[in-house]
Scaffold this active site. Structure first.
Site, mmCIF file in Angstrom:
data_model
loop_
_atom_site.group_PDB
_atom_site.id
_atom_site.type_symbol
_atom_site.label_atom_id
_atom_site.label_comp_id
_atom_site.label_asym_id
_atom_site.label_seq_id
_atom_site.Cartn_x
_atom_site.Cartn_y
_atom_site.Cartn_z
ATOM 1 N N SER B 95 1.085 -0.989 -0.205
ATOM 2 C CA SER B 95 0.135 0.092 0.535
ATOM 3 C C SER B 95 0.401 1.361 0.311
ATOM 4 O O SER B 95 0.721 2.343 -0.753
ATOM 5 C CB SER B 95 -0.897 -0.088 0.918
ATOM 6 O OG SER B 95 -1.612 -0.989 1.218
ATOM 7 N N THR B 136 -11.556 10.143 -0.429
ATOM 8 C CA THR B 136 -11.602 9.652 0.729
ATOM 9 C C THR B 136 -12.598 10.809 2.116
ATOM 10 O O THR B 136 -11.012 11.377 2.673
ATOM 11 C CB THR B 136 -11.615 8.429 1.422
ATOM 12 O OG1 THR B 136 -11.558 7.796 0.420
ATOM 13 C CG2 THR B 136 -12.905 8.156 2.415
ATOM 14 N N SER B 142 -17.204 5.730 -1.409
ATOM 15 C CA SER B 142 -18.004 5.245 -2.475
ATOM 16 C C SER B 142 -18.554 6.389 -3.760
ATOM 17 O O SER B 142 -17.935 6.749 -4.605
ATOM 18 C CB SER B 142 -18.524 4.449 -2.767
ATOM 19 O OG SER B 142 -17.853 3.111 -1.770
ATOM 20 N N THR B 168 -3.811 6.707 4.082
ATOM 21 C CA THR B 168 -2.650 6.373 3.808
ATOM 22 C C THR B 168 -1.216 6.866 3.924
ATOM 23 O O THR B 168 -1.469 7.673 3.460
ATOM 24 C CB THR B 168 -2.471 4.884 2.658
ATOM 25 O OG1 THR B 168 -3.509 3.473 2.765
ATOM 26 C CG2 THR B 168 -1.292 4.375 3.425
ATOM 27 N N GLN B 284 -9.123 -35.789 1.672
ATOM 28 C CA GLN B 284 -9.712 -35.350 -0.629
ATOM 29 C C GLN B 284 -10.530 -34.148 0.121
ATOM 30 O O GLN B 284 -10.535 -33.001 -0.730
ATOM 31 C CB GLN B 284 -10.933 -36.704 -0.869
ATOM 32 C CG GLN B 284 -9.938 -37.765 -0.849
ATOM 33 C CD GLN B 284 -11.318 -38.521 -1.674
ATOM 34 O OE1 GLN B 284 -12.349 -38.493 -1.331
ATOM 35 N NE2 GLN B 284 -10.871 -39.665 -2.383
ATOM 36 N N GLY B 344 -6.056 -23.875 10.347
ATOM 37 C CA GLY B 344 -6.951 -25.124 11.427
ATOM 38 C C GLY B 344 -6.451 -23.702 12.958
ATOM 39 O O GLY B 344 -6.455 -22.806 12.786
ATOM 40 N N GLU B 368 -9.303 1.438 -2.481
ATOM 41 C CA GLU B 368 -9.542 1.504 -4.356
ATOM 42 C C GLU B 368 -10.409 1.188 -4.805
ATOM 43 O O GLU B 368 -10.844 0.329 -6.238
ATOM 44 C CB GLU B 368 -8.550 0.660 -4.148
ATOM 45 C CG GLU B 368 -7.331 1.664 -3.764
ATOM 46 C CD GLU B 368 -6.850 2.520 -4.000
ATOM 47 O OE1 GLU B 368 -7.182 3.080 -5.203
ATOM 48 O OE2 GLU B 368 -5.480 3.082 -3.243
ATOM 49 N N GLY B 369 -11.869 1.034 -4.535
ATOM 50 C CA GLY B 369 -13.552 1.032 -5.554
ATOM 51 C C GLY B 369 -13.225 -0.311 -4.454
ATOM 52 O O GLY B 369 -12.835 -1.202 -4.427
#
Lengths: 259, 390
Positions: B95, B136, B142, B168, B284, B344, B368-369
């Protein structure tokens, strides 16, 4: 100072190795390759000497087409030019014949000093560097930990056994084989990678090197490569804790030779 | 620990040039040596590794795909490979480089005056300055077109007022590119650290991107000379073009995080024994996970490389980059969750990198969208009908 660095491209460490059909080598089509680790330190040492003393670093490898990538990486890190010994006749050479071909190229390049890793991580012969020096008739020393340049000579620190070191003075021209871990190898910068594109990469075959077929005849052959068989041997030590510890220490030291 | 050798099921390497592979290798080695041994500590402490700025600059990572002003001028594919390797280390590190390169250097290069370029691009490229991107706001993520930050002209100056959130590098930045509404539409301003009225503070308590600085920015009557405005950026399309650059890189970066999780889960599954002393890799249900993971990673690699080649030809469409970001980040998040499951209980401890990547990817999924916004971009592209407000 003009320094030549001989390096080898070897299968990547900790790759999953499988044997070829006749069990004489690993299957090369499913491993990735990288520069032999001790050779990376040899290259770094050469670049540092050049930065201090001035001069040129020429990198040289003998190997198939893919080995050119090792040379490009060395150029990206700061070597000035590269020589790729590449010829169908160079397949499966032993250390002696490899040193022959390298010696011919080194004579042409005429450096003051040749550095190479002390051994290759794949076959582990530790022979090519010293045979090369003998063929050139130059002074040589092995397992070098530190180099100090002097007037027409070098001071070099060698690793001996049992934690001992030795300082030697060695006249030039010379061949030194370098121990891993003696410096912190640099990363290729993006600009270095771009610059590498325009640096000369010369390709030489056996004819250009003035070799004859006799010279390339292997004197040594790998007859069989095998995966060490797993043994399920278990031994119980009995006695007092003190006795067990003593016997265990003895076995680790003298039988397993791990301490 | 094992050495990271990438994930390449489809022999993608055969489609890369020697130079591209060398670029990837150098960043991979850097991450392996400088990041991997310490990242869990930085993440736990919530610490960005500032000391890596200088060596990353020396490698040429900042603005790597830009030309001139000291930048390396790499291709977009090479830039993508760089970000992939960085994010294999940590999304926070990636970032940082994304913001520097795509959101600060790119707009200055694209929309800045010659003076702004001369002043900031070499400094940012050399790591002497850090930048951040303020689009932002606390109430507008958005929907940046509704932003409240305003730039009012007063003679030779602009006065900025507003709040920016989720920025950031905010508190580390020497220069903040602030997007604000001016009389003639949305414009970009280079706000220097120390400008009276401009302040930044960190957002605390993040559960994601912990090795990255995320900040609030506040502008209260911050007076800037008119020369602080980017002359070439007018309207929302300028910041959106920056985001297209960044999203492209994220599409590659996500592959790195996915590779890290996949590799870790694979190594773990081969040695972890359960039921009849058999490694869980022989079960499996576990194999199905790996079949799904490797398939999705491989598809993401094809998508990234193809869009990268299009971008290098100059013909990548922003909607194609939306597809890349949307698909690859979702893929990486799914791979991280699968990998966590395979590990686990160990999967929740930071002895393994998987949970960290998984938490990081939650942010990457949103920034970023958001995933949903990219869904709507693709929806609009194929139907011709925008559905953002509906």
């Amino acid at each position: 100072m003009k320094i030549a660095v001989c390096l080898k491209q070897v299968p990547a460490r900790d790759g999953v190795l499988r044997l070829n059909a006749d069990s004489t080598w690993v299957r090369e089509d499913d491993v990735s390759f990288e520069i032999n680790e001790p050779d990376i330190y040899a290259l770094e040492e050469a670049l540092r000497l050049k930065e201090k003393e001035g001069g040129e670093v020429v990198v040289c490898t003998l190997g198939p087409e893919r080995a050119a990538q090792a040379l490009k990486e060395a150029l990206a890190k700061g070597a000035d030019r590269a020589i790729h010994l590449h010829d169908p006749a160079f397949q499966n050479l032993d250390a002696y014949a490899t040193a022959r071909a390298l010696a011919a190229a080194i004579r042409q390049a005429a450096p003051d000093l040749v550095l190479t890793g002390l051994q290759a991580d794949d076959d582990g012969f530790a022979q090519t560097g010293v045979i090369l020096a003998e063929m050139l008739g130059w002074a040589h020393s092995t397992i070098i930990m530190e180099i100090q340049a002097q007037e027409r000579a070098l001071k070099a620190k060698r690793e001996l056994e049992g934690g001992w070191f030795q300082w030697i003075e060695i006249p030039l021209p010379a061949v030194l084989t370098i121990q891993s871990g003696i410096n912190k190898p640099r990363y290729a910068t993006l600009k270095g990678i771009l610059a590498a594109k325009t640096k000369p990469l010369q390709r030489l075959g056996w004819k250009e090197l003035g070799l004859d077929e006799e010279a390339l005849k292997p004197r040594q052959k790998i007859t069989k490569v095998f995966v060490p068989p797993k043994s399920g041997k278990v031994e119980w030590l009995e006695g007092t804790p003190r006795e067990i510890a003593q016997r265990l220490a003895d076995k680790l030291k003298n039988e397993a030779r791990v301490i | 620990m094992f050495t990271f050798r990438g994930v390449d099921f489809l022999d993608m390497d055969s489609m890369l040039s020697d130079q591209e592979k060398l670029v990837r290798q150098t960043v991979r080695e850097f991450v392996e040596r400088e990041v991997i041994p310490h990242i869990e500590h930085w993440n736990r402490e919530g610490q960005f590794p500032r000391h890596l700025i200088e060596p990353m600059a020396a490698l040429g990572l900042f603005g790597a795909n830009l030309a001139d002003y000291g930048c390396a001028g790499m291709s977009n594919v090479e830039y993508g490979l760089i970000l992939q390797e960085l994010e294999r280390g940590d999304s926070g590190l990636r970032s940082f480089v994304s913001v520097e390169s795509s959101l600060v250097m790119y707009p200055i290069r694209e929309y800045g005056s010659e003076e702004q370029k001369e002043k900031w691009l070499p400094a940012l490229q050399q790591g002497r300055a850090v930048g951040c991107f303020g689009l932002t706001e606390p109430d507008f993520g958005s929907n940046p077109s509704a932003m409240r930050t305003r730039a009012t002209r007063e003679g030779d100056h602009f006065v900025l007022n507003g709040e920016k959130a989720w920025i950031t590098n905010g508190t580390m930045a020497d220069i903040a590119l602030i997007w604000a509404r001016a009389d003639d539409g949305i414009r970009g301003f280079l706000v220097e650290r120390g400008t009276p009225g401009f302040s930044a503070r960190d957002i605390k308590g993040k559960m994601s991107l912990r090795a990255s600085v995320t900040s609030f920015l506040s502008l209260q009557d911050a007076r800037l000379p008119a020369s602080a405005m980017l002359p070439g950026a007018r309207g929302l399309k300028a910041p959106l073009a920056c985001l297209t650059q960044a999203r492209y890189g994220i599409g590659w970066g996500a592959i790195g995080a996915a590779m890290a999780c996949y590799n870790d889960a694979l190594e773990y599954a081969k040695v972890r024994k359960q039921f009849n002393d058999k490694p869980i890799a022989s079960h499996q249900l576990v194999q199905e996970r790996f079949a799904d993971m490797i398939t999705e990673i491989s598809k993401a690699q094809l998508l990234a490389l193809h869009v990268g080649r299009l971008k290098d030809r100059g013909s990548a469409d922003p909607a194609q980059i939306s597809m890349l970001k949307r698909n690859n980040v979702k893929m990486a998040l799914d791979v991280a969750r699968s990998a966590r499951d395979i590990l686990g209980a160990n999967g929740v401890a930071d002895e393994y990198p998987v949970f960290r990547h998984m938490c990081n990817l939650e942010s990457v999924f949103t920034y970023e969208g958001t995933h949903n916004i990219h869904t709507l971009i693709l929806g609009e592209r194929v139907t011709g009908i925008p559905a953002y407000g509906s």
